[in-house]
Design a protein around this motif. Structure first.
Motif, short mmCIF file in Angstrom:
data_model
loop_
_atom_site.label_atom_id
_atom_site.label_comp_id
_atom_site.label_asym_id
_atom_site.label_seq_id
_atom_site.Cartn_x
_atom_site.Cartn_y
_atom_site.Cartn_z
N LYS A 18 17.02 21.10 -43.79
CA LYS A 18 17.19 20.68 -45.18
C LYS A 18 15.85 20.38 -45.84
O LYS A 18 15.61 20.74 -47.01
CB LYS A 18 18.10 19.46 -45.24
N GLU A 22 14.39 22.50 -49.02
CA GLU A 22 13.95 21.89 -50.27
C GLU A 22 12.61 22.44 -50.73
O GLU A 22 12.29 22.41 -51.91
CB GLU A 22 13.87 20.37 -50.11
N ASN A 24 11.89 25.56 -50.31
CA ASN A 24 12.18 26.97 -50.55
C ASN A 24 11.86 27.88 -49.35
O ASN A 24 11.60 29.07 -49.53
CB ASN A 24 11.46 27.48 -51.79
N TYR A 48 21.18 24.79 -50.96
CA TYR A 48 19.78 24.92 -51.37
C TYR A 48 19.42 26.30 -51.90
O TYR A 48 18.29 26.50 -52.38
CB TYR A 48 18.86 24.58 -50.19
#
Length: 261
Positions: A18, A22, A24, A48
């Protein structure tokens, strides 16, 4: 940008996914637990908007590293980050641990971590850039009864990673070892009520907080991350723990825990 994370189906591994999503990064998520892995990969991709590539794999297999690189090649993925997170834990006397699990500690924490780090370090060296994060533990400074295999193999990870950090520095490759104290995951089998109490007291940290800070420090090129001032200070006192205290751990916790009713 591509990140490869082992032990990615839950716990800190999923939080690493995660934290990188975040930023990318597309994710190659590796775990031995196929069902939870597929669920986690789909959830991260949906939340995401990144690509996730779940790979079900036993890292103790001799050909595991070759299969990872073949998988990357099949999807034309060029990794930028490796997070060696997969791990196991047990609280028991060494002589009571099944030989298969003793070997698993060595295969997973020592052999797999070494071989993955080696192959990715070679790959990143050619690119003149890349990041490797290896997960050790605060227990690497704690030769306590009941966690001999865990602490010993985690101590190896720390020593190996610190040396590799310096070896790869001239090539633009960043290697960091993370040595977390208590983290609110299921690895140690702590009941939920005790987890909540420990969190309120600040004795353990939330996995999402630890993962985010670890990734931030990795990308800054740090050599080591130990979360929390209390944990950093505790290292100074661990080596001075007298034999009498260590034996109390054995008698009150380890021996009591293995008594038959």
């Amino acid at each position: 940008m591509i990140a490869v994370i082992t032990g990615a189906s839950g716990g800190i591994g999923l939080e690493f996914c995660k934290a990188l999503a975040e930023r990318n990064y597309d994710l190659v998520m590796i775990s031995i637990d196929d069902g939870p892995l597929q669920t986690a990969a789909a959830a991260v991709a949906d939340a995401y908007g990144v690509r996730t590539f779940p790979m079900t794999l036993n890292l103790c297999d001799q050909d595991a590293v070759d299969r990872i690189f073949a998988y990357l090649g099949n999807f034309n993925l060029e990794p930028d980050i490796l997070v060696n997170n997969a791990g196991i834990f047990s609280f028991a006397p060494v002589c009571d641990i099944p030989l298969g699990k003793v070997q698993a500690f060595i295969d997973l924490h020592v052999t797999a971590t070494t071989m993955l780090s080696l192959r990715f370090a070679e790959y990143f060296k050619k690119k003149k850039r890349g990041y490797i994060l290896n997960m050790s533990s605060m227990s690497c400074w704690m030769p306590m009864p009941g966690i001999a295999m865990y602490s010993a193999t985690k101590a190896y990870i720390r020593a190996f990673s610190r040396a590799l950090h310096y070896e790869m520095k001239d090539y633009g490759v960043k290697v960091m070892v993370a040595c977390p104290g208590g983290i609110a995951t299921d690895l140690f089998g702590l009941p939920e009520n005790l987890k909540r109490l420990a969190l309120r007291l600040g004795a353990i940290a939330r996995p999402e907080d630890f993962a985010a800070k670890a990734i931030k420090r990795l990308l800054k090129g740090k050599a080591q991350y130990i979360n929390g001032l209390t944990n950093r200070l505790a290292i100074l006192f661990v080596g001075m723990t007298p034999t009498a205290v260590r034996m109390q751990v054995k008698h009150r916790l380890l021996d009591k825990g293995i008594q038959k009713p």
